[in-house]
Design an enzyme around this catalytic site. Structure first.
Site, PDB file in Angstrom:
ATOM      1  N   HIS A  81      17.186   6.334 -88.130  1.00  0.00           N
ATOM      2  CA  HIS A  81      16.091   7.401 -88.373  1.00  0.00           C
ATOM      3  C   HIS A  81      14.966   6.178 -87.805  1.00  0.00           C
ATOM      4  CE1 HIS A  81      15.048   4.463 -91.554  1.00  0.00           C
ATOM      5  NE2 HIS A  81      16.310   4.597 -91.909  1.00  0.00           N
ATOM      6  N   ARG A 136      14.372  10.488 -94.930  1.00  0.00           N
ATOM      7  CA  ARG A 136      13.839   9.930 -93.612  1.00  0.00           C
ATOM      8  C   ARG A 136      14.905  10.063 -92.443  1.00  0.00           C
ATOM      9  NH1 ARG A 136      15.892   6.211 -97.279  1.00  0.00           N
ATOM     10  NH2 ARG A 136      17.609   4.736 -96.600  1.00  0.00           N
ATOM     11  N   GLU A 162      22.474   5.690 -96.200  1.00  0.00           N
ATOM     12  CA  GLU A 162      22.722   4.113 -95.756  1.00  0.00           C
ATOM     13  C   GLU A 162      23.340   3.564 -96.823  1.00  0.00           C
ATOM     14  OE1 GLU A 162      22.401   1.542 -94.434  1.00  0.00           O
ATOM     15  OE2 GLU A 162      20.254   1.172 -94.171  1.00  0.00           O
ATOM     16  N   HIS A 262      21.534   5.726 -90.498  1.00  0.00           N
ATOM     17  CA  HIS A 262      20.914   4.700 -90.872  1.00  0.00           C
ATOM     18  C   HIS A 262      21.450   3.268 -90.374  1.00  0.00           C
ATOM     19  CE1 HIS A 262      19.071   7.151 -94.059  1.00  0.00           C
ATOM     20  NE2 HIS A 262      20.038   7.680 -94.152  1.00  0.00           N
TER      21      HIS A 262
END
Length: 365
Positions: A81, A136, A162, A262
Site C-alpha cells: 500500500h 490503507r 499486515e 503490506h
C-alpha cells in the site's frame, strides 16, 4: 515494438531482393533457399546484438527453451500500500492491524502505481485482485484504478493483513529501540523470520477497537481471537491456506493476479512461496506504492530462474518490472526521484494558480 517490426520488415524485403538477384545467376532452387536463409539468419544475429542487455537476456532464455512463452506463464503483481500516516519518517510507528489512513504522499504513490501498471499494459490483463481488510490496502487499489469500476473481482481477506505487532503496536519505532527494549531485540522482532514481538494484552488501547472490526466467522477462522502478536513465520501460516485455496488456482490457469497488501504480509508470502532462505528474509525490503511483477511458471507456480548475468545482489528485491533483481536502495532512490519530480511539478502548478488568483484583483483596481 512497432519501430522494431518496421525495421525487421524492411530487412526481410532486402533479404528477399538479394535472394531474387541470386536467382538470375543460379538455376538451383536449393542454393537459392540456402542463401536466403543464410542471409536472414545473419541479419537476425545482427538484430539480436543490437538489442539492449535486458532484451538479449530475454531472447537467450526463450531460445534455450526456458518456459517464457505466454501459454506457460502466469503473472503475479504484488504491491505494498501507499505510505500511511504511521509510515512517515517524522513519526514512524509500529502499525500492524491498526487502520492508519494513507498520507498525502501515500495517495500520490498509489495513483502513480496505477499509472505505471496502465502504461505497462498490465492492468488490462488483470483477472482478479486481492486486498487485506485494512483501509490503507483497499484505498490504494481504489486510487490505482483512478475511481474507475474494476472489470475484475476484488477479494478482501484478513489473511492478507499486515503482521500483528503485539504490544509494540502504536509505539514510535525510534522510541522503542534502545529505550524500551534493546536495539538488537527490536531488530529481531522486525526483520527475523521466526521471532514474534511481545504479546498484546486485553488492556492495550487497540485491542477492543481491532476485535470489533471483524465478524464472528472471521474471529473463528483466527482461532477464536485476533492475533496478539505475530512473527513472519506465523503470518505465513495464516497466509498459505489463502494462497493455496484462493490465489494458486489462478496461477495454475496462467492468469494475471494483483495483490495489494503490506510489507510484512508480502515478505512472508514471498519467503514461503518463493522459498527465500531465512537469512535473506532479513534483507528483503518492500517500498510503499511500488509494483513488483513476477513471472511464474504456471506448472510449478515458482518464479522463473534469475538469468545468471543478473546475480541475486544479496537478495534485496527480486523482479521489479523486469527480469533482473535490483538493490532496494537503488530502486528506492529512483522511485523517490520520480515522486519528488511529481511533487515539485504539482507545487509549481499550485503556486502558479495561487499567483494568478492574487494578481486578478490588482488588475481590476
Amino acid at each position: 515494438h512497432p519501430s522494431y517490426l518496421n525495421i525487421l520488415f524492411l530487412m526481410r524485403c532486402l533479404v528477399l531482393a538479394l535472394g531474387l538477384v541470386r536467382v538470375s545467376s543460379s538455376s538451383s532452387s536449393r542454393t537459392i533457399g540456402y542463401n536466403i536463409l543464410q542471409r536472414y539468419n545473419a541479419m537476425q544475429r545482427y538484430n539480436i546484438m543490437q538489442r539492449s542487455r535486458h532484451q538479449r537476456i530475454s531472447f537467450s532464455l526463450r531460445a534455450n527453451g526456458d518456459s517464457f512463452h505466454h501459454h506457460n506463464k502466469s503473472t503475479l503483481v504484488l504491491i505494498r500500500h501507499g505510505e500511511s500516516t504511521w509510515n512517515r519518517l517524522e513519526d514512524e510507528r509500529f502499525t500492524g492491524w491498526y487502520d492508519a489512513p494513507l498520507s498525502e504522499q501515500g495517495i500520490l504513490e498509489a495513483k502513480e502505481a496505477g499509472k505505471l501498471l496502465k502504461e505497462k499494459g498490465l492492468f488490462r490483463g488483470v483477472h482478479v485482485a486481492f486486498t487485506s481488510k485494512l483501509n490503507r490496502s483497499c484505498d490504494t487499489l481504489n486510487l490505482m484504478l483512478s475511481g474507475e469500476r474494476p472489470n475484475f473481482p476484488v477479494i478482501k481477506s484478513w489473511r492478507l493483513n499486515e503482521r500483528h505487532y503485539g504490544a509494540l503496536q502504536g509505539y514510535n519505532k525510534d522510541a522503542v529501540a534502545g529505550i524500551l527494549y534493546p536495539k538488537e531485540e527490536v531488530r529481531a522482532w522486525r526483520r527475523s523470520w521466526d521471532t514474534p514481538p511481545p504479546r498484546m494484552e486485553d488492556t492495550h488501547p487497540h485491542y477492543d477497537v481491532i476485535r470489533s472490526q471483524y465478524t464472528d466467522k472471521e474471529i473463528q477462522e483466527m482461532g477464536g481471537d485476533i492475533p496478539r502478536g505475530e512473527s513472519l513465520e506465523q503470518t505465513a501460516k495464516r497466509l498459505i491456506p489463502f494462497w493455496e485455496g484462493n490465489i494458486l488456482p489462478y496461477v495454475l490457469q496462467g492468469k494475471t493476479i494483483l495483490i495489494v497488501a503490506h510489507a510484512n504480509s508480502l515478505r512472508s508470502l514471498i519467503g514461503s512461496i518463493f522459498e527465500v532462505p531465512k537469512e535473506d528474509i532479513e534483507k528483503l525490503r518492500i517500498p510503499t506504492g511500488t509494483p513488483l511483477v513476477y513471472n511464474l511458471d504456471r506448472v510449478t507456480a515458482k518464479p522463473f530462474a534469475v538469468p545468471p548475468e543478473c546475480g541475486m545482489l544479496e537478495g534485496e528485491l527480486l523482479w521489479p518490472l523486469d527480469e533482473c533483481p535490483v538493490l532496494f536502495d537503488d530502486f528506492e532512490t529512483k522511485a523517490e526521484l520520480t515522486r519528488a519530480s511529481s511533487r515539485e511539478a504539482s507545487r509549481i502548478q499550485n503556486e502558479s494558480s495561487a499567483g494568478n488568483q492574487v494578481e486578478a484583483p490588482a488588475k481590476e483596481k
